[in-house]
Design a protein around this motif. Structure first.
Motif, short mmCIF file in Angstrom:
data_model
loop_
_atom_site.label_atom_id
_atom_site.label_comp_id
_atom_site.label_asym_id
_atom_site.label_seq_id
_atom_site.Cartn_x
_atom_site.Cartn_y
_atom_site.Cartn_z
N LEU A 128 0.83 -1.21 0.00
CA LEU A 128 0.00 0.00 0.00
C LEU A 128 0.86 1.25 0.00
CD1 LEU A 128 -2.73 1.42 0.14
CD2 LEU A 128 -2.64 1.17 2.64
N LEU A 129 1.93 1.27 0.79
CA LEU A 129 2.82 2.42 0.81
C LEU A 129 3.43 2.67 -0.57
CD1 LEU A 129 4.48 1.66 4.23
CD2 LEU A 129 3.42 3.86 3.67
N GLU A 130 3.80 1.59 -1.25
CA GLU A 130 4.35 1.72 -2.60
C GLU A 130 3.29 2.25 -3.56
OE1 GLU A 130 6.99 1.61 -5.69
OE2 GLU A 130 7.49 1.09 -3.62
N LYS A 131 2.09 1.72 -3.48
CA LYS A 131 1.02 2.14 -4.38
C LYS A 131 0.74 3.64 -4.24
CE LYS A 131 -3.83 1.16 -5.50
NZ LYS A 131 -4.98 0.25 -5.25
N ARG A 132 0.74 4.13 -3.02
CA ARG A 132 0.41 5.53 -2.76
C ARG A 132 1.63 6.43 -2.69
NH1 ARG A 132 -4.21 5.84 0.43
NH2 ARG A 132 -5.83 4.44 -0.35
N ARG A 133 2.80 5.89 -2.96
CA ARG A 133 4.06 6.65 -2.88
C ARG A 133 4.24 7.28 -1.49
NH1 ARG A 133 6.50 7.68 -7.88
NH2 ARG A 133 5.30 6.88 -9.65
N GLY A 134 3.83 6.55 -0.49
CA GLY A 134 4.02 6.99 0.89
C GLY A 134 3.00 7.97 1.41
N ASN A 135 2.05 8.37 0.58
CA ASN A 135 1.06 9.38 0.98
C ASN A 135 -0.23 8.70 1.46
OD1 ASN A 135 2.49 11.86 0.26
ND2 ASN A 135 2.36 11.07 -1.83
N LEU A 136 -0.28 8.41 2.75
CA LEU A 136 -1.44 7.77 3.35
C LEU A 136 -2.14 8.74 4.29
CD1 LEU A 136 0.06 5.29 2.21
CD2 LEU A 136 -0.53 4.06 4.31
N THR A 137 -3.37 8.43 4.61
CA THR A 137 -4.10 9.22 5.60
C THR A 137 -3.65 8.83 7.00
OG1 THR A 137 -5.90 7.64 5.86
CG2 THR A 137 -6.11 9.25 4.07
N ARG A 138 -4.04 9.63 7.97
CA ARG A 138 -3.72 9.30 9.35
C ARG A 138 -4.27 7.92 9.71
NH1 ARG A 138 -6.04 8.48 13.90
NH2 ARG A 138 -5.04 8.98 15.89
#
Length: 287
Positions: A128-138
Motif C-alpha cells: 500500500l505504501l508503494e502504491k500511494r508513494r508513501g502518501n497515506l491518511t492518518r
C-alpha cells in the motif's frame, strides 16, 4: 536443409502475445526504477527518516508501544535437544540470512509455500505504501501500526481493501522479491528474509522507517526471549492459523544485521518449539 513448416497468422499472433507476456515483468520493473537504487545506505536511511517524520508523524498517527530488546533467557539443554531433533523436520521451512552481505547462512525448504496466518501484514502495508508513494491518511498509517504491533485483523482487512494483485505483482517485480501470494496469504521463508533485507537496508522507496519501527514493537513471539539481551535492535512478525505457526525476526548482533524466518505446519508448535528453533538457529548460524 530441413523443411520449414509454415506458420499461420493466428499462431504468429499467439507466439507474439506469449513473448510479450513473458517480458511484461521486466518491462514494468524498468518503468518503475527505484529512486533510492543509486543512493548509499546512509542516504537511503536519511531519506526514509525524512519520510517518517514528514508523512507518518505529520499525519498525527503514532506508534503505541516502546521497542524492546531481546530478553536473554537461558537456552537450555532441553531446548537445544528440540532444535537438533527437528532441524530437518519436513513440516518446517526456514532461512537465516546475513543482511549485510546478502549471504544465506542456512536454509531448509526455504522456497516452500505456507499459509501465512498473520505473517503478510507488514508486506501488505508495504504494498500500500508503494502504491500511494508513501502518501497515506492518518487512519491508514494507524492501521499499519495496529497490524504490526498487535496484529489486529480489522486493520489488516482495511489495508487489504486498498490493494490488489496487480499492486502486489508490481511491488515484487520492482524490488526483485520472490513471486509469492502476499494478498492470498501464501509465502515462503525466503520471501520474508528478502523482505526484511529490503527494509533493514532501506531499499524500499516508501515506508521503511515506519515498517521497521512498527515491527520493533511487535507484542508477540518467543524467539527474542532466548536471544542475548545485548541485542537491542530487534523486530519481526509472527503468524498462526489452524495447523500453521510461524515466527520471524530481524536484528543486529555485534553490528551485523540478520534475519531468521521460520514457517511451520502440521501443528508443529503446540508448546515452545518455535522459541527452541529460533534460538537454535541463532546460536548455530549468527552467534
Amino acid at each position: 536443409m530441413p523443411e520449414q513448416v509454415p506458420t499461420s497468422p493466428a499462431e504468429t499472433r499467439r507466439a507474439w502475445l506469449r513473448r510479450g507476456l513473458a517480458a511484461l515483468p521486466a518491462l514494468l520493473a524498468s518503468c518503475v526504477a527505484s529512486p533510492t537504487a543509486a543512493l548509499g545506505w546512509s542516504a537511503r536511511k536519511t531519506r526514509a527518516q525524512w519520510e517518517y517524520h514528514n508523512r507518518f508523524l505529520a499525519s498525527g498517527a503514532r506508534l503505541r508501544f516502546r521497542s524492546h530488546s531481546a530478553h536473554g533467557r537461558p537456552f537450555t539443554s532441553g531446548m537445544e535437544y528440540v532444535y537438533r531433533t527437528h532441524k530437518r523436520d519436513p513440516r518446517i521451512g526456514y532461512a537465516v540470512k546475513n543482511l549485510a552481505t546478502g549471504r544465506y547462512l542456512a536454509e531448509f525448504q526455504a522456497d516452500k509455500l505456507f499459509v501465512g496466518g498473520s505473517m503478510p501484514k507488514p508486506a501488505v502495508a508495504a504494498v500500500l505504501l508503494e502504491k500511494r508513494r508513501g502518501n497515506l491518511t492518518r487512519d491508514e498509517f494507524q492501521h499499519i501500526v495496529h497490524a504490526c504491533d498487535q496484529s489486529i485483523n480489522a486493520s489488516w482487512f482495511q489495508l487489504l481493501a486498498r490493494v490488489n494483485q496487480a499492486d502486489e505483482r508490481a511491488f515484487e517485480w520492482k524490488y526483485n522479491l520472490p513471486n509469492v501470494e502476499i494478498i492470498n496469504n501464501w509465502q515462503s521463508p525466503r520471501f520474508y528474509a528478502e523482505f526484511y533485507e529490503r527494509c533493514v537496508n532501506y531499499r524500499l522507496d516508501y515506508g521503511c522507517e515506519l515498517l521497521l519501527e512498527a515491527m520493533r514493537r511487535d507484542q508477540y513471539g518467543l524467539g527474542r526471549w532466548v536471544m542475548p539481551a545485548s541485542i537491542t535492535y530487534i523486530g519481526g512478525k509472527t503468524g498462526n492459523y489452524g495447523e500453521w505457526d510461524h515466527e520471524s525476526l530481524f536484528f543486529y548482533h555485534r553490528g551485523t544485521p540478520y534475519a531468521i524466518v521460520l514457517y511451520t505446519r502440521g501443528h508443529f508448535a503446540p508448546g515452545n518449539q518455535l522459541g527452541c528453533m529460533m534460538g537454535g538457529l541463532f546460536r548455530e548460524y549468527c552467534a
